[in-house]
Scaffold this motif. Structure first.
Motif, mmCIF file in Angstrom:
data_model
loop_
_atom_site.group_PDB
_atom_site.id
_atom_site.type_symbol
_atom_site.label_atom_id
_atom_site.label_comp_id
_atom_site.label_asym_id
_atom_site.label_seq_id
_atom_site.Cartn_x
_atom_site.Cartn_y
_atom_site.Cartn_z
ATOM 1 N N ASP A 107 35.036 26.340 38.224
ATOM 2 C CA ASP A 107 35.279 27.909 38.810
ATOM 3 C C ASP A 107 36.783 28.177 38.579
ATOM 4 O O ASP A 107 37.015 28.959 37.697
ATOM 5 C CB ASP A 107 35.155 27.730 40.504
ATOM 6 C CG ASP A 107 35.201 29.068 40.950
ATOM 7 O OD1 ASP A 107 34.934 30.157 40.420
ATOM 8 O OD2 ASP A 107 35.194 29.219 42.336
ATOM 9 N N LYS A 113 41.711 34.265 37.353
ATOM 10 C CA LYS A 113 42.103 34.766 38.828
ATOM 11 C C LYS A 113 43.383 33.680 39.032
ATOM 12 O O LYS A 113 42.891 32.631 39.472
ATOM 13 C CB LYS A 113 41.143 34.697 39.431
ATOM 14 C CG LYS A 113 40.022 35.894 39.751
ATOM 15 C CD LYS A 113 39.090 35.804 40.810
ATOM 16 C CE LYS A 113 38.244 37.019 40.941
ATOM 17 N NZ LYS A 113 37.085 36.981 41.860
ATOM 18 N N ARG A 218 30.981 40.933 37.453
ATOM 19 C CA ARG A 218 31.630 39.705 37.975
ATOM 20 C C ARG A 218 31.401 39.347 39.250
ATOM 21 O O ARG A 218 31.245 38.450 39.822
ATOM 22 C CB ARG A 218 33.195 39.856 37.644
ATOM 23 C CG ARG A 218 33.709 38.488 38.012
ATOM 24 C CD ARG A 218 35.260 38.499 37.470
ATOM 25 N NE ARG A 218 35.818 37.129 37.884
ATOM 26 C CZ ARG A 218 36.957 36.510 37.182
ATOM 27 N NH1 ARG A 218 37.624 37.587 36.323
ATOM 28 N NH2 ARG A 218 37.537 35.511 37.758
HETATM 29 N N1 GLY Z 1 35.390 32.695 41.622
HETATM 30 C C1 GLY Z 1 34.753 33.776 41.378
HETATM 31 C C2 GLY Z 1 35.393 34.779 40.106
HETATM 32 O O1 GLY Z 1 36.165 33.926 39.712
HETATM 33 O O2 GLY Z 1 35.070 35.884 40.075
#
Ligand code: GLY
Length: 349
Positions: A107, A113, A218
């Motif tokens: 993840d 992110k 996403r």
């Molecule tokens: N953890 C979900 C994403 O990176 O969008």
């Protein structure tokens, strides 16, 4: 393979826990000398601006340039925070992630992110912070997956990451889901398991490539997270309020995602026609591996309050989820009523 020759120097960020178990083995076969290592204290409570300032101070003291590379060696906290510090240092230096937990491998380690938790100045000193509220989208140059790093991970940590792999499989196809549901989890840190991780990461990457800034496609990755985040936040609130010192009621993120997936699979059955046997299969897998969800029907009001505050909701007063029409066919932006949610929570309890 990473071409380290395109960087003037390579720096490595890690935390105290990872430094003990993984740093020597990773450094010995990285294929490049490390100019300097910064070791931060471990834990989510350090995922804040003060730690980012320490990383920037260190990079400036080391005279890192925009042509330097930062390696983040650690779990989700180090990957998220190191990525944020790197992508804002002098308007952006390159970074790579070497995740050391299964959760970070599948993840946080990919998808760009980056960020930190945020406590407003007016609440300085409070333990409550807004999770991942400050950050930027900035992809790592690469994510290096080394399954052998998982061999010392506690079972609970492995199961936490495995829930995100199950989520990817549910979003992909029935064959991949069946493979994961039947996998013998004692066989981690093996080449076979490494292959499963790589396929899971490749799936996430393919979704991120279509929508790097999380504006549409996403959002399928949010499956299980509307209810899951609310359960996670409720357990944390309970732990912080507990009068019994050291009473641990919080659960690892992936456990809460697993509970959330069962509730949202039930919602998917009610709203989108997901076959009932998918719901019961996921429920059985949850009960066998993650136990019953640590919430009761009496928690519904508190869960609803937390879900109404979810940043995924576009309009105030609505609750929006990603649901499934079938395994491999997710649908984003599904509005769910409090009555439907109550029924799903009752199913979970
Ligand atoms: N953890 C979900 C994403 O990176 O969008």
């Amino acid at each position: 393979m990473i071409d380290f020759s395109s960087y003037d120097r390579v720096f490595l960020l890690t935390d105290e826990q990872v430094a003990k178990c993984c740093l020597p083995v990773v450094c010995s076969d990285l294929g490049t000398p490390i100019s300097d290592v910064l070791v931060l204290p471990a834990g989510e409570q350090h995922k804040n601006l003060a730690s980012v300032q320490r990383i920037w101070d260190w990079l400036f003291a080391q005279q890192a340039t925009r042509s330097s590379l930062l390696i983040n060696l650690g779990g989700g906290v180090i990957c998220d925070m190191g990525g944020f510090a790197a992508s804002t240092y002098m308007r952006g230096m390159a970074y790579i992630n070497i995740p050391t937990t299964l959760l970070a491998m599948v993840d946080a380690g990919t998808g760009g992110k980056t960020g930190i938790d945020y406590t407003p100045m007016s609440e300085a000193g409070s333990t409550a912070s807004l999770k991942n509220a400050i950050g930027v989208f900035a992809e790592p140059v690469d994510t290096i997956i080394r399954p052998e790093l998982l061999s010392t991970l506690p079972a609970e940590e492995l199961l936490s990451g495995y829930a995100e792999m199950i989520k990817h499989a549910v979003l992909q196809n029935p064959k991949t889901l069946a493979e994961l549901l039947n996998y013998d989890l004692r066989q981690v840190a093996t080449p076979d398991f490494g292959e499963l991780i790589r396929r899971s990461v490749a799936f996430k990457q393919s979704v991120v490539e279509q929508d790097p800034h999380d504006k549409g496609r996403r959002q399928i990755l949010n499956f299980g997270h509307t209810v899951g985040h609310a359960i996670e936040a409720l357990l944390l609130e309970r732990e912080q309020k507990s009068e019994v010192r050291n009473q641990k009621s919080a659960k690892p993120h992936g456990y809460c995602v697993m509970y959330g997936m069962v509730a949202e699979a039930y919602l998917s059955h009610m709203i989108c026609g997901l076959p009932a046997e998918v719901v019961s299969t996921l429920n059985r897998f949850m009960l066998e591996n993650y136990g019953t969800a640590p919430v009761t029907c009496n928690d519904f009001d508190a869960l609803l309050r937390l879900m109404l505050h979810d940043k995924k909701n576009k309009e105030q007063g609505t609750i929006v989820c990603t649901l499934l029409q079938s395994v491999g066919q997710p649908v984003t932006g599904q509005t769910v009523t409090p009555e439907q949610l109550r029924e799903a929570i009752e199913y979970l309890c």
